[in-house]
Write an enzyme that holds these catalytic residues in place. Sequence first.
Site, PDB file in Angstrom:
ATOM      1  N   LYS A 215       0.843  -1.198   0.000  1.00 34.72           N
ATOM      2  CA  LYS A 215       0.000   0.000   0.000  1.00 34.72           C
ATOM      3  C   LYS A 215       0.879   1.250   0.000  1.00 34.72           C
ATOM      4  CE  LYS A 215      -3.469   2.459   2.654  1.00 34.72           C
ATOM      5  NZ  LYS A 215      -4.387   2.504   3.781  1.00 34.72           N
ATOM      6  N   GLU A 221      10.359  -4.782   4.719  1.00 37.49           N
ATOM      7  CA  GLU A 221      10.433  -6.172   4.259  1.00 37.49           C
ATOM      8  C   GLU A 221      10.198  -6.252   2.749  1.00 37.49           C
ATOM      9  OE1 GLU A 221       8.795  -5.067   6.875  1.00 37.49           O
ATOM     10  OE2 GLU A 221       8.799  -6.517   8.522  1.00 37.49           O
ATOM     11  N   GLY A 276      -4.881  -1.596   4.801  1.00 28.88           N
ATOM     12  CA  GLY A 276      -4.068  -2.724   4.329  1.00 28.88           C
ATOM     13  C   GLY A 276      -4.762  -4.064   4.533  1.00 28.88           C
ATOM     14  N   ARG A 277      -5.319  -4.272   5.720  1.00 30.72           N
ATOM     15  CA  ARG A 277      -5.952  -5.566   6.026  1.00 30.72           C
ATOM     16  C   ARG A 277      -7.340  -5.702   5.396  1.00 30.72           C
ATOM     17  NH1 ARG A 277      -4.848  -2.388  10.223  1.00 30.72           N
ATOM     18  NH2 ARG A 277      -6.523  -1.481  11.454  1.00 30.72           N
ATOM     19  N   GLU A 362      -5.212  -6.556  14.508  1.00 33.00           N
ATOM     20  CA  GLU A 362      -4.649  -5.255  14.130  1.00 33.00           C
ATOM     21  C   GLU A 362      -5.751  -4.193  14.156  1.00 33.00           C
ATOM     22  OE1 GLU A 362      -2.756  -4.220  10.135  1.00 33.00           O
ATOM     23  OE2 GLU A 362      -0.940  -4.592  11.270  1.00 33.00           O
ATOM     24  N   HIS A 393      -6.074 -33.198  16.858  1.00 31.04           N
ATOM     25  CA  HIS A 393      -4.992 -34.076  17.305  1.00 31.04           C
ATOM     26  C   HIS A 393      -3.843 -33.263  17.875  1.00 31.04           C
ATOM     27  CE1 HIS A 393      -7.004 -37.577  15.622  1.00 31.04           C
ATOM     28  NE2 HIS A 393      -7.446 -36.700  14.730  1.00 31.04           N
ATOM     29  N   LYS A 502       9.161  -0.884  14.354  1.00 26.28           N
ATOM     30  CA  LYS A 502       9.777  -0.525  13.064  1.00 26.28           C
ATOM     31  C   LYS A 502      10.865   0.516  13.287  1.00 26.28           C
ATOM     32  CE  LYS A 502       5.632  -0.941  10.134  1.00 26.28           C
ATOM     33  NZ  LYS A 502       4.659  -0.239   9.319  1.00 26.28           N
TER      34      LYS A 502
HETATM   35  O1  F6P Z   1       3.088  -2.753   9.699  1.00 27.17           O
HETATM   36  C1  F6P Z   1       1.749  -3.051   9.579  1.00 27.17           C
HETATM   37  C2  F6P Z   1       1.261  -2.800   8.192  1.00 27.17           C
HETATM   38  O2  F6P Z   1       1.182  -1.439   7.959  1.00 27.17           O
HETATM   39  C3  F6P Z   1      -0.075  -3.468   7.929  1.00 27.17           C
HETATM   40  O3  F6P Z   1      -1.139  -2.721   8.402  1.00 27.17           O
HETATM   41  C4  F6P Z   1      -0.043  -3.616   6.461  1.00 27.17           C
HETATM   42  O4  F6P Z   1      -0.997  -4.531   6.003  1.00 27.17           O
HETATM   43  C5  F6P Z   1       1.382  -4.094   6.263  1.00 27.17           C
HETATM   44  O5  F6P Z   1       2.122  -3.367   7.223  1.00 27.17           O
HETATM   45  C6  F6P Z   1       1.953  -3.877   4.901  1.00 27.17           C
HETATM   46  O6  F6P Z   1       1.947  -2.541   4.533  1.00 27.17           O
HETATM   47  P1  F6P Z   1       2.152  -2.113   3.039  1.00 27.17           P
HETATM   48  O7  F6P Z   1       1.082  -2.726   2.228  1.00 27.17           O
HETATM   49  O8  F6P Z   1       2.104  -0.621   3.031  1.00 27.17           O
HETATM   50  O9  F6P Z   1       3.508  -2.614   2.604  1.00 27.17           O
END
Ligand code: F6P
Length: 533
Positions: A215, A221, A276-277, A362, A393, A502
Amino acid sequence: MTAPLAATRCDRTAAWAALQAHFAAEGEGFDVRQAFAADAADTSLGAKRFANFSQQAPHVFADLSKNLIDEQTESLLQTLAQQCGLEAQRDAMFAGEKINTTEQRAVMHFLLRQPAQQAGDQPQPWHEALAQVHSTLSAMLAYAEQVRADERITDVVNIGIGGSDLGPQMAVLALAEFSIPGKRFHFVSNVDGHELAGILSQLDAEKTLFLVASKTFTTTETMTNALSAKRWFEAQLGAAAAPKIARHFAALTTNVAAAQAFGISSTFGFWDWVGGRYSLMSAIGLPLAISIGAVGFKEFLAGAHAMDEHFRTAPAARNVPIRLGLLDVWYRNFHGFSSRSLAPYHSALQRLPAYLQQLEMESNGKRVDRTGAALPFDTAPVLWGEPGTNGQHAYFQMLHQGTDVVPVEFVAVKKATHSLLGHHDKLLANVLAQAQALMLGQVDAGGHRHFPGNRPSTFLLLDELTPASLGALIALQEHRVFVSGAIWGINSFDQWGVELGKMLAKDVEARLASGEVSGLDASTAGLLQKLRA
Ligand code: F6P
């Protein structure tokens, strides 16, 4: 547009006090077995508990009757919803008001699955946004069809994390039955290079499409993985790589400028009003659209829209997201249950618990109200689970005989798509038996064989696992999370709790390189030195 009117804080309403009194008088000692027995004995009314506490919503049949509630509980919870202004809050979301007050954003993921405006429709404040949704959707679906038709592309790699990973990954797995043959889908999320390296080692650069999903297009990452994927692609193809980036990389983001600066020219945008979610039905859903095609993706959206309409228009007492969200409040704030276990009895739904974990924890894992004032009551429970029958199980022992009561939410699918003899009957027998065992227990046995029973569960039943039913199931979960968040008066649409880690990681990364430990706590300093030794 303005933020919606502040509702009365839930624990200050008369309904909350009435629920506390009801809990003390009847709720705490409520026995669902007796409720069924009394119901069966009442011949004048016939067996009504199952009828009253279950209902069909679009694509999802919900049975709440094995929960620790009676009609009075539900009626008091409905009064609580009224006194907290739940319906006004819901209507504010659907009107496009900026209900994400800490970020001054509207929350309009419902628009992603709203049919295009028809002539004669009432003008809506989000009219412009809806037009953008449909033009982006058309472009994205045309691109998906182009990739599907391109036999040279055999592998699609989604690089994203959180909402830019969990949704597409969950849905591609869930709908694998509908997937185009001849293409493999991979999901890279972790900054741990083992994950990306493991996947790259299986790929041929000429046959791979990388989708960089973010987003913000700033997430460490994703940016780290995207850069490494690009470097790998360039190393594989040498001088031939540069002109091929356009065909082998696409970006799904609200930050199109950053994607272009990164060197990706094929971009599909979305908007800051999609959390995002909550983004699976935006351009973030591209891996799913490639997998199941434009027709399937539209059915997926239609299923979600049907559930949106149910949530928006059904009377509160027969509104499944509202009933589930209120049940969540009852369990968290009155019974004090601190977790809920999700048990999907379908192996294709194996990533559903992880997806819903982000959605609920979240969204509602907050300790302050919308104004930032601390709340004196509990909010989001821990959500966890694994597909059945595997969980039986492993940790079901604790669900049946442990000291904590954990409400379980079963998800079952009536029809199987395979033709293996006996499997599906056994699977369905197990899911029914587990719900039954949790409720009935084995009270006449002593010692190790004693099961207390009276352990609550909800049963969600789909006829078939299809794009439409999955869309409806997702929208149902989004809205039930909205309901509990609205009752608690929290902002379900920000996530400040992820920021501190972060920020500290940036500082620690620099210290790992330099060895500078001044100002660190002794534990972090000690570990850092061990890592550098
Ligand atoms: O760090 C949490 C978050 O902002 C989530 O809310 C989001 O889904 C995820 O990181 C990834 O964010 P982005 O889509 O901006 O890379």
